[in-house]
Design a protein around this motif. Structure first.
Motif, short mmCIF file in Angstrom:
data_model
loop_
_atom_site.label_atom_id
_atom_site.label_comp_id
_atom_site.label_asym_id
_atom_site.label_seq_id
_atom_site.Cartn_x
_atom_site.Cartn_y
_atom_site.Cartn_z
N GLU A 1 -3.60 -6.98 -4.84
CA GLU A 1 -2.87 -6.02 -4.00
C GLU A 1 -3.45 -4.62 -4.12
OE1 GLU A 1 -0.70 -6.61 -1.77
OE2 GLU A 1 0.47 -8.40 -2.26
N GLY B 1 2.04 1.22 -4.02
CA GLY B 1 1.06 0.97 -5.06
C GLY B 1 0.80 2.15 -5.97
N ALA C 1 -5.22 -2.36 -1.18
CA ALA C 1 -4.66 -1.04 -0.86
C ALA C 1 -5.65 0.08 -1.13
CB ALA C 1 -3.38 -0.81 -1.66
N ARG D 1 0.82 -1.22 0.00
CA ARG D 1 0.00 0.00 0.00
C ARG D 1 0.85 1.27 0.00
NH1 ARG D 1 -0.90 -2.56 4.79
NH2 ARG D 1 0.02 -1.62 6.66
N ASP D 2 2.13 1.13 0.37
CA ASP D 2 3.01 2.30 0.37
C ASP D 2 3.68 2.54 -0.99
OD1 ASP D 2 2.42 2.80 3.01
OD2 ASP D 2 4.13 1.66 3.78
#
Length: 395
Positions: A268, A241, A272, A238-239
């Motif tokens: 993913e 993406g 996210a 999520r950091d």
């Protein structure tokens, strides 16, 4: 849709293009071979300038059987025009721009099929900005066509045309994961991607190791060599993406076994809270290889052996290394290391055609660049070596 713009790109590179729409336009214009036969079906469509296509569409809309009658009249004329075009060109490659290629069975005349695709909303927008086009016409157009997804599945190559630049730019990517299925808890641990422009890799790359937030299975570690200790301080998906989405943009994605990677990437992205990527943006080199070499091994390593590509750096699976190798494999799959479809300079004259370059001695030797002092120092060094060396006895 977007095929006319893409066809122009081929034409700009010197490829002869036969445009079915343009042929029909000529057939319907004043003096065209199609005017009298079509006017016999629909007299009201006849004008001093040829066939009024708006009236013709209205006439067809009144009775579904009329379209078949029109096609039976016009298609033979179009086919004959295509035959003449092919018989009068000696080019190694020609492009047939045909809107209803599969629907009319014309693919049997082609050695390879390129489907030009765009998202449904973009298709609709492109049709409705044309003069005299309506929502009803758009729906009628779609009803006559094979679904875009089926055309893409049949094609040898797919060109996405969300924007003009998309038809030229592509992204090659690969992932490494903790396993085989994101729905059972497996995660991405590495993404590697490189940019292609005109099928040539640029220096623009995206590469991230990712903390999967779970333990690494031994089987997966054996494949890519990434373990818990190495990944524990890496960012979570999520950091990274959003940065990944910005890198790939709207470009088509070149992936080996695309269904696998796309399933993980979109899982993913969903987790996210980010937009997923349409699966039809992926061009699967595994599928291309299987069509091109049926029954033969189609793994990345097997294709490297087939094409003589150096994969010695691939001691274990790695997303960035595999992307770089895949870029070379993809180039071979679409026609070889010359990415311009053999459109390099052709001899312009008979003299050029019949003359081949052969190496020869320079008529006048290059002037030496050594100073006299440097030459004397070198000669003294040679004298110290001795008199038995082979170069002293060359003929």
């Amino acid at each position: 849709m977007g095929k006319s713009t893409t066809a122009k790109m081929f034409a700009d590179e010197g490829v002869p293009v036969w445009d079915a729409d343009e042929v029909v336009h000529d057939l319907y214009s004043e003096g065209g071979a199609g005017v009298e036969p079509v006017a016999a079906l629909c007299p009201d469509c006849r004008t001093c300038h040829g066939i009024d296509r708006k009236k013709l569409r209205s006439w067809i809309g009144q009775d579904k059987t009329r379209l078949e009658a029109l096609e039976n009249t016009v298609h033979p004329l179009v086919t004959e025009n295509r035959r003449k075009f092919l018989s009068t060109t000696d080019a190694e490659i020609v492009l047939l721009d045909i809107p209803l290629l599969y629907e009319t069975g014309a693919e049997k005349f082609c050695q390879a099929v390129v489907v030009v695709s765009a998202p449904p909303d973009e298709q609709r927008r492109r049709v409705l900005v044309r003069p005299d086009q309506t929502e009803e016409n758009f729906r009628a157009l779609l009803s006559r066509q094979m679904p875009d997804a089926e055309k893409r599945s049949r094609a040898d190559y797919v060109i996405q045309t969300t924007t003009l630049q998309n038809a030229k730019d592509q992204i090659v990517l690969d992932t490494e994961t903790t396993g085989f299925d994101p729905e059972t808890g497996d995660r991405i641990v590495e993404i590697g991607a490189i940019e292609l422009i005109g099928h040539i890799a640029t220096d623009q790359k995206f590469h991230r190791y990712i903390n999967p937030e779970r333990a690494m299975p031994d089987d997966a570690k054996a494949v890519h060599g990434l373990d818990d200790e190495f990944l524990k301080d890496k960012p979570v998906f999520r950091d990274i993406g959003q940065a990944f989405l910005e890198f790939v943009g709207d470009a088509p994605l070149i992936i080996h076994n695309a269904a696998f990677d796309m399933r993980f990437i979109n899982a993913e992205l969903r987790w996210a809270g980010l937009p997923v990527i349409r699966e039809d943006r992926a061009i699967d080199t595994l599928a291309i290889a299987r069509r091109k070499f049926p029954g033969a091994p189609a793994s990345l390593d097997a294709l490297c052996r087939r094409f003589g590509i150096d994969n010695s750096a691939r001691t274990v699976h790695g997303a960035l290394v595999d992307s770089e190798i895949l870029a070379e494999v993809y180039l071979e799959l679409i026609g070889g290391r010359q990415p311009d479809f053999a459109l390099t300079h052709a001899p312009d004259t008979e003299t050029e055609k019949n003359t081949s370059w052969k190496p020869s001695l320079r008529p006048k030797p290059l002037a030496p660049r050594l100073t006299e002092a440097e030459r004397m120092t070198h000669q003294a060094f040679i004298n110290e070596i001795g008199a038995e060396e082979l170069w002293r006895h060359r003929s």
